[in-house]
Design an enzyme around this catalytic site. Structure first.
Site, PDB file in Angstrom:
ATOM      1  N   MET A 101     -42.583  61.972 -46.087  1.00  0.00           N
ATOM      2  CA  MET A 101     -42.114  60.592 -46.215  1.00  0.00           C
ATOM      3  C   MET A 101     -40.998  60.443 -47.246  1.00  0.00           C
ATOM      4  O   MET A 101     -40.016  59.745 -47.016  1.00  0.00           O
ATOM      5  CB  MET A 101     -43.300  59.691 -46.587  1.00  0.00           C
ATOM      6  CG  MET A 101     -43.026  58.228 -46.463  1.00  0.00           C
ATOM      7  SD  MET A 101     -44.610  57.360 -46.501  1.00  0.00           S
ATOM      8  CE  MET A 101     -44.065  55.690 -46.507  1.00  0.00           C
TER       9      MET A 101
ATOM     10  N   TYR B  70     -46.785  69.635 -45.199  1.00  0.00           N
ATOM     11  CA  TYR B  70     -47.841  69.170 -44.299  1.00  0.00           C
ATOM     12  C   TYR B  70     -47.933  70.072 -43.063  1.00  0.00           C
ATOM     13  O   TYR B  70     -46.911  70.477 -42.499  1.00  0.00           O
ATOM     14  CB  TYR B  70     -47.526  67.752 -43.816  1.00  0.00           C
ATOM     15  CG  TYR B  70     -47.742  66.690 -44.857  1.00  0.00           C
ATOM     16  CD1 TYR B  70     -49.025  66.404 -45.332  1.00  0.00           C
ATOM     17  CD2 TYR B  70     -46.672  65.962 -45.343  1.00  0.00           C
ATOM     18  CE1 TYR B  70     -49.224  65.401 -46.279  1.00  0.00           C
ATOM     19  CE2 TYR B  70     -46.861  64.958 -46.287  1.00  0.00           C
ATOM     20  CZ  TYR B  70     -48.140  64.687 -46.756  1.00  0.00           C
ATOM     21  OH  TYR B  70     -48.332  63.704 -47.687  1.00  0.00           O
TER      22      TYR B  70
ATOM     23  N   LYS C 293     -22.084  46.417 -34.927  1.00  0.00           N
ATOM     24  CA  LYS C 293     -23.498  46.089 -34.714  1.00  0.00           C
ATOM     25  C   LYS C 293     -24.381  46.976 -35.603  1.00  0.00           C
ATOM     26  O   LYS C 293     -23.906  47.988 -36.139  1.00  0.00           O
ATOM     27  CB  LYS C 293     -23.852  46.279 -33.235  1.00  0.00           C
ATOM     28  CG  LYS C 293     -23.653  47.706 -32.711  1.00  0.00           C
ATOM     29  CD  LYS C 293     -23.786  47.767 -31.194  1.00  0.00           C
ATOM     30  CE  LYS C 293     -23.468  49.162 -30.672  1.00  0.00           C
ATOM     31  NZ  LYS C 293     -23.442  49.199 -29.199  1.00  0.00           N
TER      32      LYS C 293
ATOM     33  N   ARG D 150     -27.649  48.829 -16.653  1.00  0.00           N
ATOM     34  CA  ARG D 150     -28.319  48.271 -17.811  1.00  0.00           C
ATOM     35  C   ARG D 150     -28.023  46.777 -17.769  1.00  0.00           C
ATOM     36  O   ARG D 150     -28.798  46.019 -17.240  1.00  0.00           O
ATOM     37  CB  ARG D 150     -27.790  48.964 -19.075  1.00  0.00           C
ATOM     38  CG  ARG D 150     -28.795  49.099 -20.165  1.00  0.00           C
ATOM     39  CD  ARG D 150     -28.283  49.922 -21.325  1.00  0.00           C
ATOM     40  NE  ARG D 150     -26.947  49.512 -21.763  1.00  0.00           N
ATOM     41  CZ  ARG D 150     -26.351  49.973 -22.846  1.00  0.00           C
ATOM     42  NH1 ARG D 150     -26.947  50.874 -23.595  1.00  0.00           N
ATOM     43  NH2 ARG D 150     -25.155  49.555 -23.191  1.00  0.00           N
TER      44      ARG D 150
HETATM   45  C1  LIG Z   1     -22.085  49.827 -29.059  1.00  0.00           C
HETATM   46  C2  LIG Z   1     -21.067  49.439 -28.071  1.00  0.00           C
HETATM   47  C3  LIG Z   1     -19.774  49.989 -28.131  1.00  0.00           C
HETATM   48  C4  LIG Z   1     -19.379  51.068 -29.108  1.00  0.00           C
HETATM   49  O1  LIG Z   1     -19.805  52.316 -28.601  1.00  0.00           O
HETATM   50  P1  LIG Z   1     -19.466  53.688 -29.374  1.00  0.00           P
HETATM   51  O2  LIG Z   1     -19.973  54.744 -28.477  1.00  0.00           O
HETATM   52  O3  LIG Z   1     -20.230  53.623 -30.657  1.00  0.00           O
HETATM   53  O4  LIG Z   1     -18.019  53.696 -29.569  1.00  0.00           O
HETATM   54  C5  LIG Z   1     -18.833  49.515 -27.240  1.00  0.00           C
HETATM   55  N1  LIG Z   1     -19.155  48.585 -26.305  1.00  0.00           N
HETATM   56  C6  LIG Z   1     -20.395  48.051 -26.216  1.00  0.00           C
HETATM   57  C7  LIG Z   1     -20.688  47.048 -25.171  1.00  0.00           C
HETATM   58  C8  LIG Z   1     -21.386  48.462 -27.086  1.00  0.00           C
HETATM   59  O5  LIG Z   1     -22.616  47.938 -26.990  1.00  0.00           O
END
Ligand SMILES: *Cc1c(COP(=O)(O)O)cnc(C)c1O
Length: 356
Positions: free
Chosen positions: A300, A252, A35, A130
């Site tokens: 930046m 800054y 992802k 969640r």
């Molecule tokens: C992102 C995600 C993972 C991977 O988690 P890591 O901590 O990066 O290994 C596994 N399962 C689900 C449902 C996720 O959303």
């Protein structure tokens, strides 16, 4: 010369980290989590290095479709499933798997009457609160999905809220086992932290994310100690040097005041590149092979480092912001965040190079 900020991606590191997953979770199927554009590394860039994975998992439907267009034939799982019924025709056409975490999704599946089976993962809420069904709903949801005939194969999954913490596994796992008792489906529980603790976490299929990219899922346990190799090294160069007298300020807001005469190096990397603006004075970087600290506020397009104790460093010196020799987790810890966030945040304007 082009702007010297470059993210170097090392596919061999990813392949090695995947082998580490296999060693930690022997016999488990591996869905490599890609992802967020493979945690900022570039999905197509890392794909060849993930050839040994049994499948991929991600959030974004458009990226999953691109994977199919590119010829990827193994399972692809959408970790949040679909957001509206209109997505289901594409999901069926592309043979994508879906996570189902709420009653709305079950209803959408039922009324869509998909023309072909959809691999369907029922997500169980084991306390993270969640996504996922309550424990008492799980058996009933599975029954409804079975009755559809096309939600097949069925699978069960959960996600740990604290597998990186002592005692973060036993409670959620016991609740999951309870909710799934007697259900004959393959199960997936472990993310990276769960995989490191696979003996405790178990499961038929594992879902490694961050560890594939060579960063740690744990606070206070380094990636190197887990046998992981960084897949991204963010490199730049010193593009300017300033000589300061005691009392001179940098950057800054004058957040850094020279306590003595100093040399300051200006590095081509700023928050518009994804470097955290809130990285405080002292956040580590490597310049000309030596560890130095940030001095002054990250801006930046640039950041400034203290070169007073690195006389060999000067204009043109190589800089490592994170990666080889400097774990992203250390930079993240200094900036009050985690390696995940820094890797995902590398901005589109940064040039990427893949090691041969
Ligand atoms: C992102 C995600 C993972 C991977 O988690 P890591 O901590 O990066 O290994 C596994 N399962 C689900 C449902 C996720 O959303």
């Amino acid at each position: 010369m082009a702007r010297p900020l470059v993210a170097h991606i090392d596919p061999a590191a990813i392949a090695s980290n995947l082998a580490r997953v296999r060693a930690l979770a022997p016999g488990a199927g591996v869905l490599a989590v890609v992802k967020a554009n493979a945690y900022g590394h570039g999905l197509t860039r890392v794909l060849p290095a993930l050839a040994a994975a049994d499948g991929l998992a991600l959030i974004e439907l458009d990226a999953a479709v691109r994977l199919r267009d590119a010829g990827y034939r193994r399972p692809i799982l959408l970790l949040e499933g679909f957001f509206e019924a209109a997505e289901l025709s594409e999901i069926v056409a592309r043979s994508l798997g879906v996570v189902v975490h709420c009653a709305d999704q079950v209803r959408m599946l039922e009324s869509a009457r998909p023309a072909a089976p959809i691999e369907t993962w029922v997500k169980v809420n084991t306390g993270m609160n969640r996504l996922g069904f309550a424990l008492r709903e799980v058996a009933g949801v599975c029954e409804r999905l079975e009755a559809m005939g096309t939600a097949a194969p069925l699978r069960l999954m959960m996600h740990f809220a604290g597998a990186d913490e002592e005692g973060g596994i036993a409670g959620p796992l016991a609740r999951f086992d309870d909710a799934c008792r007697g259900l004959p489906y393959a199960r997936s529980v472990a993310n990276s932290a769960g995989i490191v603790r696979y003996a405790e976490a178990g499961g038929d299929i594992v879902r490694p994310g961050i560890m594939l990219y060579g960063a740690t899922p744990f606070v206070g346990r380094s990636a190197a100690a887990l046998g992981l190799v960084p897949a991204m090294t963010l490199r730049s160069r010193v593009i300017g040097v300033q000589t300061l007298a005691t009392g001179d300020c940098v950057g800054y807001g004058a957040t850094f005041v020279a306590p003595r005469p100093m040399r300051i190096g200006v590095v081509a990397c700023g928050y518009a590149d994804g470097y955290p603006r809130h990285a405080p004075n002292g956040t580590p970087a490597i310049v000309a092979g030596q560890r130095v600290g940030i001095a002054g506020r990250v801006s930046m397009d640039m950041l400034t480092v203290d070169l007073s104790d690195a006389p060999q460093a000067g204009p043109g010196s190589d800089v490592v912001l994170w990666g080889e020799g400097l774990p992203v987790d250390e930079v993240a810890a200094a900036a009050g965040t985690v390696g995940y966030e820094l890797l995902c945040a590398v901005a589109p304007r940064v040039a990427f190079v893949t090691a041969a």
